[in-house]
Scaffold this motif. Sequence first.
Motif, PDB file in Angstrom:
ATOM      1  N   ALA A  59       0.839  -1.191   0.000  1.00 12.98           N
ATOM      2  CA  ALA A  59       0.000   0.000   0.000  1.00 12.98           C
ATOM      3  C   ALA A  59       0.875   1.243   0.000  1.00 12.98           C
ATOM      4  CB  ALA A  59      -0.912  -0.012   1.213  1.00 12.98           C
ATOM      5  N   LEU A  60       1.963   1.177   0.782  1.00 14.57           N
ATOM      6  CA  LEU A  60       2.879   2.313   0.806  1.00 14.57           C
ATOM      7  C   LEU A  60       3.527   2.499  -0.548  1.00 14.57           C
ATOM      8  CD1 LEU A  60       4.593   1.977   4.270  1.00 14.57           C
ATOM      9  CD2 LEU A  60       3.240   3.858   3.442  1.00 14.57           C
ATOM     10  N   GLN A  61       3.839   1.356  -1.149  1.00 19.65           N
ATOM     11  CA  GLN A  61       4.476   1.412  -2.460  1.00 19.65           C
ATOM     12  C   GLN A  61       3.504   1.998  -3.476  1.00 19.65           C
ATOM     13  OE1 GLN A  61       5.679  -2.398  -3.944  1.00 19.65           O
ATOM     14  NE2 GLN A  61       7.443  -1.519  -4.942  1.00 19.65           N
ATOM     15  N   LEU A  62       2.238   1.616  -3.407  1.00 20.64           N
ATOM     16  CA  LEU A  62       1.234   2.146  -4.322  1.00 20.64           C
ATOM     17  C   LEU A  62       1.013   3.640  -4.069  1.00 20.64           C
ATOM     18  CD1 LEU A  62      -1.463  -0.661  -4.432  1.00 20.64           C
ATOM     19  CD2 LEU A  62      -0.093   0.156  -6.325  1.00 20.64           C
ATOM     20  N   ILE A  63       1.005   3.984  -2.807  1.00 23.50           N
ATOM     21  CA  ILE A  63       0.820   5.402  -2.449  1.00 23.50           C
ATOM     22  C   ILE A  63       2.034   6.186  -2.938  1.00 23.50           C
ATOM     23  CG2 ILE A  63       0.702   7.024  -0.536  1.00 23.50           C
ATOM     24  CD1 ILE A  63      -0.967   4.946   0.954  1.00 23.50           C
ATOM     25  N   GLN A  90       4.362   9.807  -6.656  1.00 29.62           N
ATOM     26  CA  GLN A  90       5.426  10.122  -7.611  1.00 29.62           C
ATOM     27  C   GLN A  90       4.818  10.481  -8.967  1.00 29.62           C
ATOM     28  OE1 GLN A  90       8.177   6.914  -8.249  1.00 29.62           O
ATOM     29  NE2 GLN A  90       9.724   8.276  -9.106  1.00 29.62           N
ATOM     30  N   GLN A  91       3.807   9.742  -9.400  1.00 29.29           N
ATOM     31  CA  GLN A  91       3.156  10.024 -10.675  1.00 29.29           C
ATOM     32  C   GLN A  91       2.444  11.375 -10.625  1.00 29.29           C
ATOM     33  OE1 GLN A  91       0.604   6.662 -11.417  1.00 29.29           O
ATOM     34  NE2 GLN A  91       2.270   5.410 -12.250  1.00 29.29           N
ATOM     35  N   SER A  92       1.834  11.691  -9.497  1.00 30.26           N
ATOM     36  CA  SER A  92       1.161  12.985  -9.326  1.00 30.26           C
ATOM     37  C   SER A  92       2.172  14.121  -9.412  1.00 30.26           C
ATOM     38  CB  SER A  92       0.435  13.038  -7.988  1.00 30.26           C
ATOM     39  OG  SER A  92      -0.649  12.160  -7.972  1.00 30.26           O
ATOM     40  N   ILE A  93       3.333  13.895  -8.754  1.00 24.20           N
ATOM     41  CA  ILE A  93       4.386  14.921  -8.781  1.00 24.20           C
ATOM     42  C   ILE A  93       4.900  15.096 -10.205  1.00 24.20           C
ATOM     43  CG2 ILE A  93       6.726  15.454  -8.016  1.00 24.20           C
ATOM     44  CD1 ILE A  93       5.999  14.149  -5.334  1.00 24.20           C
ATOM     45  N   VAL A  94       5.157  13.988 -10.910  1.00 26.48           N
ATOM     46  CA  VAL A  94       5.658  14.053 -12.286  1.00 26.48           C
ATOM     47  C   VAL A  94       4.620  14.730 -13.170  1.00 26.48           C
ATOM     48  CG1 VAL A  94       6.235  12.631 -14.305  1.00 26.48           C
ATOM     49  CG2 VAL A  94       7.217  12.095 -12.076  1.00 26.48           C
ATOM     50  N   GLN A  95       3.364  14.341 -12.993  1.00 25.92           N
ATOM     51  CA  GLN A  95       2.305  14.911 -13.798  1.00 25.92           C
ATOM     52  C   GLN A  95       2.165  16.412 -13.507  1.00 25.92           C
ATOM     53  OE1 GLN A  95      -1.524  13.111 -13.049  1.00 25.92           O
ATOM     54  NE2 GLN A  95      -1.878  12.841 -15.239  1.00 25.92           N
ATOM     55  N   GLY A  96       2.215  16.786 -12.250  1.00 26.72           N
ATOM     56  CA  GLY A  96       2.125  18.204 -11.860  1.00 26.72           C
ATOM     57  C   GLY A  96       3.307  18.993 -12.389  1.00 26.72           C
ATOM     58  N   THR A  97       4.485  18.382 -12.292  1.00 31.45           N
ATOM     59  CA  THR A  97       5.689  19.043 -12.787  1.00 31.45           C
ATOM     60  C   THR A  97       5.603  19.227 -14.304  1.00 31.45           C
ATOM     61  OG1 THR A  97       6.959  18.042 -10.997  1.00 31.45           O
ATOM     62  CG2 THR A  97       8.203  18.938 -12.828  1.00 31.45           C
TER      63      THR A  97
END
Length: 133
Positions: free
Chosen positions: A2-6, A11-18
Amino acid sequence: RALQLIGTGAQQSIVQGTQQATSQVRQQLERTASNAQAAAQAMEREARLLTGARRSLIWNGLLALLVGSLLAAGGAAWIAQKSMQEVAQAHFAKDILEATQSGAITRCGDTLCIRVGKKPKRFGAQGEYVLLK
């Protein structure tokens, strides 16, 4: 897991936001660069127009100087010619005065008399003038 998924989601949210932020910054930079190019082209056109206007002013100034010089030279020539006529008239008046003072020209009643001597010298193509002594 779950931590890995979170973590992966974060990380994907950060990359997408960036990527979104980078995309917006890139678009803004492209618009700014486009505006800067348009401004540079406008300034170049204005510089060409100003150069043309400057040349026109220079030629107009030179033409005005030329016309002024011609007018000044013409005026000076006219004044010189008029002065020469006045000098010639003054010499003639001086000659008449000297002839009157010497007695070569005098009054005989109501008319003028001229003393020419016993053997007058004549002047002119047909001798129509008598020279005064």
